[in-house]
Motif scaffolding. Structure first.
Motif, PDB file in Angstrom:
ATOM      1  N   GLN A 404       0.802  -1.231   0.000  1.00 51.91           N
ATOM      2  CA  GLN A 404       0.000   0.000   0.000  1.00 51.91           C
ATOM      3  C   GLN A 404       0.830   1.275   0.000  1.00 51.91           C
ATOM      4  N   GLY A 405       2.106   1.150  -0.169  1.00 49.25           N
ATOM      5  CA  GLY A 405       2.941   2.356  -0.157  1.00 49.25           C
ATOM      6  C   GLY A 405       4.240   2.096   0.569  1.00 49.25           C
ATOM      7  N   ASP A 421       8.613  -1.799  18.092  1.00 45.70           N
ATOM      8  CA  ASP A 421       9.182  -0.471  18.334  1.00 45.70           C
ATOM      9  C   ASP A 421       9.121   0.429  17.105  1.00 45.70           C
ATOM     10  N   LEU A 422       8.498  -0.033  16.021  1.00 49.83           N
ATOM     11  CA  LEU A 422       8.328   0.827  14.852  1.00 49.83           C
ATOM     12  C   LEU A 422       7.377   1.969  15.180  1.00 49.83           C
ATOM     13  N   SER A 423       7.521   3.037  14.441  1.00 50.36           N
ATOM     14  CA  SER A 423       6.646   4.191  14.677  1.00 50.36           C
ATOM     15  C   SER A 423       5.187   3.839  14.408  1.00 50.36           C
ATOM     16  N   ASP A 424       4.301   4.612  14.968  1.00 53.10           N
ATOM     17  CA  ASP A 424       2.860   4.342  14.838  1.00 53.10           C
ATOM     18  C   ASP A 424       2.329   4.891  13.520  1.00 53.10           C
ATOM     19  N   THR A 425       2.398   4.046  12.505  1.00 54.06           N
ATOM     20  CA  THR A 425       1.805   4.386  11.198  1.00 54.06           C
ATOM     21  C   THR A 425       0.843   3.259  10.828  1.00 54.06           C
ATOM     22  N   PRO A 426      -0.106   3.512   9.935  1.00 56.89           N
ATOM     23  CA  PRO A 426      -1.052   2.452   9.555  1.00 56.89           C
ATOM     24  C   PRO A 426      -0.375   1.206   9.001  1.00 56.89           C
ATOM     25  N   LEU A 427       0.684   1.395   8.218  1.00 56.39           N
ATOM     26  CA  LEU A 427       1.331   0.236   7.624  1.00 56.39           C
ATOM     27  C   LEU A 427       2.169  -0.534   8.632  1.00 56.39           C
ATOM     28  N   ASN A 428       2.790   0.183   9.575  1.00 58.56           N
ATOM     29  CA  ASN A 428       3.494  -0.503  10.656  1.00 58.56           C
ATOM     30  C   ASN A 428       2.504  -1.262  11.541  1.00 58.56           C
ATOM     31  N   GLU A 429       1.334  -0.656  11.740  1.00 59.50           N
ATOM     32  CA  GLU A 429       0.310  -1.302  12.550  1.00 59.50           C
ATOM     33  C   GLU A 429      -0.219  -2.551  11.830  1.00 59.50           C
ATOM     34  N   LYS A 430      -0.284  -2.506  10.511  1.00 56.58           N
ATOM     35  CA  LYS A 430      -0.684  -3.695   9.741  1.00 56.58           C
ATOM     36  C   LYS A 430       0.275  -4.847  10.014  1.00 56.58           C
ATOM     37  N   LEU A 482      -7.138  -8.230   3.547  1.00 60.45           N
ATOM     38  CA  LEU A 482      -7.828  -7.490   2.489  1.00 60.45           C
ATOM     39  C   LEU A 482      -8.075  -6.065   2.978  1.00 60.45           C
ATOM     40  N   ALA A 483      -7.111  -5.194   2.701  1.00 58.15           N
ATOM     41  CA  ALA A 483      -7.182  -3.824   3.229  1.00 58.15           C
ATOM     42  C   ALA A 483      -8.401  -3.070   2.719  1.00 58.15           C
ATOM     43  N   GLY A 484      -8.871  -3.393   1.527  1.00 54.31           N
ATOM     44  CA  GLY A 484      -9.977  -2.642   0.936  1.00 54.31           C
ATOM     45  C   GLY A 484     -11.347  -3.235   1.170  1.00 54.31           C
ATOM     46  N   VAL A 485     -11.423  -4.294   1.961  1.00 58.39           N
ATOM     47  CA  VAL A 485     -12.711  -4.948   2.230  1.00 58.39           C
ATOM     48  C   VAL A 485     -13.218  -4.497   3.589  1.00 58.39           C
ATOM     49  N   SER A 489     -17.722  -8.038   6.193  1.00 59.01           N
ATOM     50  CA  SER A 489     -17.523  -8.442   4.794  1.00 59.01           C
ATOM     51  C   SER A 489     -18.709  -9.265   4.321  1.00 59.01           C
ATOM     52  N   LYS A 490     -18.883  -9.294   3.022  1.00 56.49           N
ATOM     53  CA  LYS A 490     -19.981 -10.066   2.426  1.00 56.49           C
ATOM     54  C   LYS A 490     -19.466 -10.830   1.220  1.00 56.49           C
ATOM     55  N   LEU A 491     -20.210 -11.861   0.844  1.00 54.57           N
ATOM     56  CA  LEU A 491     -19.822 -12.704  -0.273  1.00 54.57           C
ATOM     57  C   LEU A 491     -19.629 -11.861  -1.534  1.00 54.57           C
ATOM     58  N   GLY A 492     -18.504 -12.060  -2.198  1.00 52.19           N
ATOM     59  CA  GLY A 492     -18.171 -11.299  -3.398  1.00 52.19           C
ATOM     60  C   GLY A 492     -17.097 -10.255  -3.154  1.00 52.19           C
ATOM     61  N   ASP A 493     -16.923  -9.850  -1.889  1.00 50.54           N
ATOM     62  CA  ASP A 493     -15.898  -8.847  -1.575  1.00 50.54           C
ATOM     63  C   ASP A 493     -14.503  -9.366  -1.902  1.00 50.54           C
ATOM     64  N   LEU A 494     -14.267 -10.630  -1.641  1.00 49.41           N
ATOM     65  CA  LEU A 494     -12.946 -11.205  -1.895  1.00 49.41           C
ATOM     66  C   LEU A 494     -12.642 -11.208  -3.395  1.00 49.41           C
ATOM     67  N   SER A 495     -13.555 -11.702  -4.203  1.00 55.36           N
ATOM     68  CA  SER A 495     -13.294 -11.799  -5.640  1.00 55.36           C
ATOM     69  C   SER A 495     -13.153 -10.429  -6.291  1.00 55.36           C
ATOM     70  N   ARG A 496     -13.767  -9.386  -5.687  1.00 53.19           N
ATOM     71  CA  ARG A 496     -13.649  -8.028  -6.247  1.00 53.19           C
ATOM     72  C   ARG A 496     -12.524  -7.223  -5.617  1.00 53.19           C
ATOM     73  N   SER A 497     -11.778  -7.818  -4.704  1.00 56.79           N
ATOM     74  CA  SER A 497     -10.760  -7.072  -3.963  1.00 56.79           C
ATOM     75  C   SER A 497      -9.535  -6.767  -4.815  1.00 56.79           C
ATOM     76  N   PHE A 498      -8.805  -5.745  -4.402  1.00 59.68           N
ATOM     77  CA  PHE A 498      -7.553  -5.375  -5.066  1.00 59.68           C
ATOM     78  C   PHE A 498      -6.540  -6.507  -4.948  1.00 59.68           C
ATOM     79  N   TRP A 499      -6.603  -7.231  -3.862  1.00 58.36           N
ATOM     80  CA  TRP A 499      -5.685  -8.356  -3.626  1.00 58.36           C
ATOM     81  C   TRP A 499      -5.783  -9.382  -4.754  1.00 58.36           C
ATOM     82  N   MET A 500      -6.975  -9.575  -5.304  1.00 57.45           N
ATOM     83  CA  MET A 500      -7.166 -10.577  -6.349  1.00 57.45           C
ATOM     84  C   MET A 500      -6.581 -10.148  -7.693  1.00 57.45           C
TER      85      MET A 500
END
Length: 864
Positions: A404-405, A421-430, A482-485, A489-500
């Motif tokens: 994601q960046g 000990d990483l800084s508090d950023t969304p990607l570090n938190e992921k 699945l960061a964008g879901v 979640s509901k059926l179909g979210d996985l197949s339409r995800s950016f991850w796919m």
């Protein structure tokens, strides 16, 4: 036998000798001879021992009632002072006849009278018999006090003729009875899952048994085996409670006292080892075990020395044990072999540190898991258990996500020391959430492509890229984020995800055996909290529908499950930020040996396709239309050409249609001509690459005339070619073709495998097209919902009956006459060829049955 020999030397054996021999023969189940001896004994003169022998023989003949009647006659011929002993013997006979409770009641009464009369000799005798009876009945709790009472009343010289008589008559052994009873009690308590009580009795055996008993090999073996069994069970089931832990601490103190009382005796150390092991004090347990081995080596105990030859020292006893050094030597290679298939660097999910293999080995050897493993294997090396424990400890979780960046890199974590000990950023938190979830799932190690690869070192990067598929396949689990879901979640979210849509996630979807999928809030996809999302019918069906392969193939995927063309179709729907990753992400799925080299750009795909052709002779990768690759003109510039283009498959030839064509060909070709064409095609080698040049076996159809029948529309031009044997062929391309040098332009038929057809009983010249991917000359068609694969395409081999060479040649020529997808080539000045990239697949009508040796040119062309 000795008694019989002695009797033969006697002029006339007396009644007592005959009765004694009858008892022995009855014990040996020689009942016919025993009854002869008894009858002779009673004929000479009735005696108590004669009647008793008769009773024992009748009991052996399954006549308990007759045995009791026979025994009663012994009272008529006995002296008054023998009556009490006869009463005891009859009680034993009643016991052996099956009336155990009745017999025990009788002996308990006799024992009580003897105790009241202060008759220690009789009380000793009755208590010993009661001990045996209780043991035979399985009541070890009552047997032990009775045996202990007998031990306290035992005569100083330990001789008791009455016990010897009982042993002779009934075969009962009173040797080491207290130890045997305690052993049986231990086993009973263990079977009832009363492990703590069993261990207490075990420790009592070690503390109270004399050196002669403890020195016996059978006793030593039993103590060692039961110690291992009991401690392992107790560790597994009972140690969690503070009361249980306290018990083991008390057991350690008891063992210490036993060692202090006799430091030269090994059993005290063994008891100490067992208690320390159960108390999870593994370092001390190992030290206690080492001390036991040392004491055994130095022991002056005559009981131990009697077990072994004088020149062999303690060898026979000592070889029953395995020193910790041998256990560690068995564990080490298994650890190394396990780590060879693990990622190079992983995250310790507890500390957050990055750990390479040596560091993981250090952590393992400092862990209770390793120490327990070493401490538990004192008698036998269990390699299966070692492998199981090692695999569990080093099991790792792989991360599958879309970048994601500015994700945290290897250097970032190294600088911060820990992911925590990483800084508090969304990607570090992921990354931290991934580690938390891995730990929650019960695993020690986690791997993320963001921070577990030192991408500044090319050798490490290349090894990681080529090993990544295997790492996912061998992982304990793979976590998909699945960061964008959104949640829920509901059926179909996985197949339409950016991850796919990402190139690398294709192998991350297929390779793992265990998978957990999470939405943007780290909640299980569809709320499915099952132990493995690869076993979720809903989730797997959604994936099967999305990528159009059977659900079962996704669940248990192996690279051999899909053909080349099908794998390329799957890859064609995915994108990569870096051009090279389109190819590198397929290394594992194709079991490829190409070495990554960032900087080669789109040539990476050419590299991969070249290896596919070179390794297997697979040429379906050439069935495409669009733009040519700069790597080789026969290869496409992008994998996307495989997304929707299904190679043309001619109709299947079989049955009456094949017979009709063969009949026509027989009228047009002599047998010699047919076999000549057959030999030309049969002798073609497989396709291969060398220095980017494709050496393509094919049938050549020269162009006789070339024109542009109408004005061009944009960059594309419509060409019309007059082709030898094929007639008129129209096609469109943006390339400028030599209208006045038509001799340089050819159409080719490269689908040699289809022409050859079934290879039953035929060894094609140099044919290597039987690779595991060779079943993929065409796409697989199936119903994703039912996991059913449709019938094979006409290009795939269909078994046919055995036929003669001429008929087989005609069958091949009939297939050669079918329509096919042609490649268009233009010859270069040096004789090599370039492929002309057509806008659409060029399907030509074929030769039909108008085939002659002049129209068939089978050659290998070199294509740049």
């Amino acid at each position: 036998m000795l008694l019989s020999e002695e009797m033969t030397r006697m002029p006339s054996p007396n009644q007592f000798v005959l009765a004694n021999r009858a008892l022995i023969r009855a014990r040996l189940k020689h009942l016919a001879h025993a009854i002869e001896d008894v009858n002779k004994s009673l004929q000479i003169q009735p005696s108590p021992i004669g009647h008793i022998a008769m009773a024992i023989v009748l009991l052996g003949q399954s006549d308990p009632e007759g045995a009791l009647h026979a025994f009663d006659l012994a009272f008529h011929d006995c002296a008054p002072h023998d009556i009490r002993f006869l009463l005891l013997l009859k009680s034993i006979l009643v016991f052996e006849s099956g009336s155990q409770d009745k017999a025990i009641t009788r002996v308990e009464y006799l024992a009580a009278r003897a105790i009241d009369d202060h008759d220690d000799e009789a009380a000793y005798l009755y208590s010993q018999v009661l001990g045996i009876m209780y043991m035979k009945k399985g009541n070890y709790g009552r047997a032990i006090p009775s045996i202990e009472r007998a031990r306290n009343l035992a005569p100083k010289d330990k001789q008791c003729p009455s016990l010897q008589t009982i042993s002779l008559i009934f075969g009962w052994s009173f040797d080491g009875l207290d130890t045997v009873a305690q052993q049986r009690l231990c086993e009973t308590l263990y079977a009832e899952e009363r492990t703590a009580e069993a261990v207490e009795v075990l420790l009592n055996i070690v503390r109270t048994s004399d050196g002669e008993i403890l020195g016996r090999q059978a006793t030593v073996n039993w103590i060692a085996d039961f110690t291992k069994k009991c401690s392992t069970s107790y560790v597994c089931h009972a140690e969690q409670s503070s009361a249980a832990q306290g018990f083991w601490e008390d057991a350690v103190q008891d063992a210490n006292e036993a060692v202090k009382a006799d430091p030269s005796y090994h059993c005290g150390y063994e008891a100490k080892y067992m208690a320390l092991h159960a108390a999870k004090r593994y370092d001390e347990a190992i030290d206690a075990f080492k001390s036991m081995l040392l004491v055994m080596e130095r022991s002056d105990d005559s009981a131990v020395k009697q077990l072994v030859p004088a020149n062999d020292g303690f060898t026979e006893l000592r070889k029953n044990y395995i020193p910790p050094s041998e256990t560690i030597a068995a564990i080490d290679p298994i650890v190394r072999a396990t780590l060879e298939s693990c990622p190079l660097v992983v995250i310790d999910v507890v500390t957050g540190y990055l750990c390479d293999s040596p560091e993981r080995i250090r952590i393992f050897k400092a862990s209770p898991t390793f120490k327990e493993l070493v401490s538990s294997m004192t008698r036998e090396l269990d390699n299966k258990r070692i492998r199981r424990v090692v695999a569990s400890f080093f099991g790792y979780v792989m991360f599958s996500h879309a970048w994601q960046g500015n994700e945290p890199l290897y250097q970032d974590v190294k600088e911060a020391k820990s992911v925590w000990d990483l800084s508090d950023t969304p990607l570090n938190e992921k990354l931290r959430n991934f580690c938390k979830e891995s730990h929650r799932l019960g695993h020690n190690w986690a791997w993320s492509d963001t921070c577990c690869i030192d991408k500044t070192t090319s050798s490490i990067l290349n090894q990681s890229l080529t090993s990544m598929y295997k790492w996912y396949a061998d992982s304990a689990a793979t976590i998909v984020f699945l960061a964008g879901v959104a949640h829920p979640s509901k059926l179909g979210d996985l197949s339409r995800s950016f991850w796919m849509t990402r190139a690398w996630t294709l192998q991350e979807l297929l390779a793992p055996k265990v998978m957990f999928i999470y939405d943007s809030e780290w909640k299980p996809y569809l709320g499915d909290t099952g132990a493995n999302h690869k076993k979720s019918q809903d989730i797997m069906q959604e994936l099967a529908d999305a990528i159009s392969i059977p659900r079962g193939t996704i669940i248990t995927f192996s690279p051999d499950d899909l053909g080349v063309r099908e794998k390329l179709r799957l890859a064609s729907t995915r994108n990569a930020t870096v051009k090279e990753d389109v190819a590198y992400s397929l290394i594992g799925i194709f079991k490829s040996d190409i070495r990554p080299h960032y900087g080669e750009g789109a040539d990476a795909l050419g590299h991969l396709l070249e290896e596919i052709v070179a390794r297997s002779g697979e040429v379906t990768v050439l069935a495409w239309s669009g733009k040519s690759s700069s790597y080789n003109s026969c290869l496409p510039a992008a994998v996307s050409v495989y997304s929707s283009q299904t190679p043309y498959n001619p109709p299947s030839l079989g049955g009456k249609e094949m017979e009709t064509r063969i009949a026509e060909l027989r009228g047009k070709l002599t047998q010699k001509e047919a076999l000549s064409i057959y030999d030309q095609i049969n002798s073609l080698p497989p396709a291969r690459f060398a220095t980017r040049r494709l050496h393509l076996p094919c049938i050549i159809f020269p162009v006789k005339r070339l024109s542009i029948p109408e004005p061009p529309r944009g960059d594309e031009k419509l060409y019309r070619a007059r082709v030898l044997g094929l007639g008129t062929v129209d096609f469109m391309t943006a390339d400028d073709l030599p209208l006045h040098e038509t001799q340089k332009v050819v159409f080719v038929h490269p689908w040699i495998r289809h022409i050859r057809g079934p290879s039953i009983g035929v060894a094609w010249g140099g044919d290597l097209e039987s690779d595991s991917d060779s079943d993929s000359d065409s796409d697989l068609y199936f119903d994703a919902a039912s996991d059913e694969v449709a019938p094979p395409s006409p290009l795939q081999a269909v078994p046919t009956p055995q036929v003669d060479d001429h008929s087989r040649a005609l069958e091949m020529i009939a297939r050669l006459g079918q329509p096919f997808s042609a490649l268009l080539l233009v010859q270069r000045p040096n004789g090599e060829y370039n492929r002309v990239a057509a806008e659409n697949e060029i399907v030509v009508s074929g030769l039909g049955t108008d085939i002659t040796t002049k129209t068939i040119q089978a050659k290998v062309l070199e294509i740049l």
